[in-house]
Design an enzyme around this catalytic site. Structure first.
Site, short mmCIF file in Angstrom:
data_model
loop_
_atom_site.label_atom_id
_atom_site.label_comp_id
_atom_site.label_asym_id
_atom_site.label_seq_id
_atom_site.Cartn_x
_atom_site.Cartn_y
_atom_site.Cartn_z
NE ARG A 23 -5.78 -4.73 -20.18
CZ ARG A 23 -6.25 -4.25 -21.34
NH1 ARG A 23 -7.14 -3.30 -21.38
NH2 ARG A 23 -5.83 -4.76 -22.47
CD GLU A 43 -4.67 5.44 0.59
OE1 GLU A 43 -4.49 6.01 1.69
OE2 GLU A 43 -5.77 5.00 0.24
CB THR A 59 -4.19 3.41 -22.41
OG1 THR A 59 -3.92 3.49 -23.81
CG2 THR A 59 -5.65 3.74 -22.16
CG ASP A 81 -7.57 10.20 -24.58
OD1 ASP A 81 -6.60 9.42 -24.55
OD2 ASP A 81 -8.73 9.86 -24.26
CE1 TYR A 98 -4.20 1.07 -0.32
CE2 TYR A 98 -4.53 -1.04 0.75
CZ TYR A 98 -5.02 0.02 0.00
OH TYR A 98 -6.32 0.01 -0.42
CE LYS A 137 -6.62 1.78 -25.43
NZ LYS A 137 -7.64 2.84 -25.55
C1 LIG Z 1 -8.67 3.23 -24.74
C2 LIG Z 1 -9.02 4.68 -24.60
C3 LIG Z 1 -9.42 5.20 -23.36
C4 LIG Z 1 -9.78 4.35 -22.17
O1 LIG Z 1 -8.85 3.53 -21.66
P1 LIG Z 1 -9.27 2.37 -20.62
O2 LIG Z 1 -7.96 1.95 -20.07
O3 LIG Z 1 -10.00 1.34 -21.38
O4 LIG Z 1 -10.14 3.01 -19.57
C5 LIG Z 1 -9.63 6.57 -23.29
N1 LIG Z 1 -9.46 7.37 -24.36
C6 LIG Z 1 -9.09 6.88 -25.56
C7 LIG Z 1 -8.93 7.82 -26.71
C8 LIG Z 1 -8.86 5.52 -25.72
O5 LIG Z 1 -8.52 5.06 -26.92
#
Ligand SMILES: *Cc1c(COP(=O)(O)O)cnc(C)c1O
Length: 413
Positions: free
Chosen positions: A233, A54, A224, A198, A52, A227
């Site tokens: 993840r 925090e 993220t 994003d 933990y 990807k």
């Molecule tokens: C995949 C994605 C997310 C969300 O990611 P998670 O880990 O599934 O919550 C947010 N914004 C964009 C543009 C994404 O492609």
């Protein structure tokens, strides 16, 4: 205490073995997925899950964080270096929660922000009525051009000046083209908005230098890590140039939205960032795009209509309206043949998001396996045979066998 999974739980162990086999024997074309390295998985599977912590390095609420601090600081430094930012928060559990944290730090509830129309490639967290972003804030949408199916920056600007949003979000889940962040910066400046980039989908392409850097233009970047970036993840939030904004983002992540960080995942992120800083990753990022372009060209040569007529990234959106098959059906028959992809709405789709008129594919997974342009031609051929003969069990069986054979030459692990 120290028994292995196969001894403790045959059921879960067995299904994991099945899933490893599925990943090995099928074509992974889901644009948001990748195969992370053994090194990353080793970190994620480590006893760091027991801790933990925090708070932030040097400012924890619990004792015993000597090494956890070192690991999180490594992850932060590497993230900053990869993306050229002054700040990084690597604690975000997922992309959705990273976006929540950042919007929470930039706006009061009820304030207005702007994102791409969801059916055209925006993410749920960019203003869907069923998501926090649509319920707690006031989303307004911009759209892609009906003819070119690409962003029209004059339109975005017009919309932004009319609506005066507090935040503009750029970065999508199903947009195959490069985004002009410089134009978005100018628009944000003109209407006094923050620019949130994003880059979840194409972070690996930016990190590897195959797409231009985003940090000179955005205020905050969310992404993220699982990807194109090929990490575990999870997600992160980066303040590009303003350390004070970075502190606000940190407060919004913890204690604003999350509790204790996932230290094992942060270790996995640190390892993935180390991998992404190596010269091989640059080659990887470039190959992802070369493969996507090769796949797009071959699909078009075989008579498929691609949204926007091609791709600049890892991602391709196929318009199936002239093929007599919906996205939903195509997803099912392709899966039967060992081709794993997802249905997706296309711009101005007349079908529901559950049915859709399109499929989305991407090359990060196949590129990780080592496939190149010549294999992409084969992949396009597999897709064509299945989409042209959706009810033909023999065709699907034959394609499935050929894919298994191809995959055996490009092992995942
Ligand atoms: C995949 C994605 C997310 C969300 O990611 P998670 O880990 O599934 O919550 C947010 N914004 C964009 C543009 C994404 O492609």
């Amino acid at each position: 205490m120290s028994k292995s999974l196969s001894e403790v739980d045959r059921e879960v162990y067995g299904y994991i073995q099945n899933e490893i086999g599925r990943q090995r024997d099928t074509l992974g074309l889901i644009a948001s997925e990748n195969y992370t390295s053994k090194a990353v998985m080793e970190a994620v599977g480590s006893p760091l899950t027991n801790k933990y912590s925090e708070g932030y390095p040097g400012k924890r609420y619990y004792a015993g964080n000597e090494y956890i601090d070192k690991i999180e600081m490594l992850a932060i430094e590497r993230a900053k270096k990869l993306f050229g930012t002054v700040h990084a928060n690597v604690q975000c559990h997922a992309g959705a929660i990273a976006n929540f944290s950042v919007l929470f730090s930039l706006m009061e509830f009820g304030e207005k922000f702007m994102g791409l129309e969801l059916s055209q490639g925006g993410h749920l967290t960019h203003g869907s009525p069923v998501n926090f972003s649509g319920k707690l804030y006031k989303p307004v949408a911009y759209a892609v051009d009906k003819e070119t199916e690409m962003l029209d920056y004059d339109e975005v600007k017009k919309r932004a000046l009319e609506e005066k949003p507090k935040v503009i979000i750029a970065g999508y889940t199903a947009y195959p083209r490069q985004i002009n962040f410089k134009s978005f910066r100018e628009i944000a400046d003109e209407c006094g908005a923050y620019l949130l980039a994003d880059i979840s989908h194409f972070a690996g392409l930016v990190a590897g230098g195959a797409l231009p850097p985003v940090s000179p233009y955005a205020d905050v970047i969310t992404t993220t890590t699982h990807k194109t970036l090929r990490g575990p993840r999870g997600a992160m939030a980066l303040a590009c140039r303003d350390e004070e904004l970075g502190k606000k983002v940190d407060k919004a992540v913890f204690p604003g939205t999350q509790g204790g960080p996932l230290d094992h995942v942060i270790a996995g992120k640190a390892v993935a960032f180390h991998e992404a800083l190596q010269p091989e990753f640059k080659e990887y990022a470039e190959q992802i795009i070369k493969n996507a372009k090769a796949l797009a060209d071959e699909l078009m040569a075989l008579g498929f209509r691609l949204v926007s007529g091609g791709t600049d990234t890892h991602l391709i959106l196929i318009n199936l309206t002239d093929k007599g098959i919906t996205g939903k059906e195509a997803q099912i028959v392709c899966e039967e043949a060992g081709i794993i992809l997802n249905r997706n709405t296309i711009p101005y789709d007349t079908k529901s998001p559950f049915i859709t008129s399109g499929i989305r594919i991407g090359t990060p997974c196949l590129t990780t396996r080592g496939m190149k342009e010549s294999e992409m031609k084969e992949v396009a051929g597999f897709i064509k045979r299945v989409i042209d003969n959706p009810q033909d069990a023999e065709v699907k069986k034959k394609v499935r066998e050929e894919i298994k054979e191809l995959c055996s030459n490009f092992p995942v692990y």
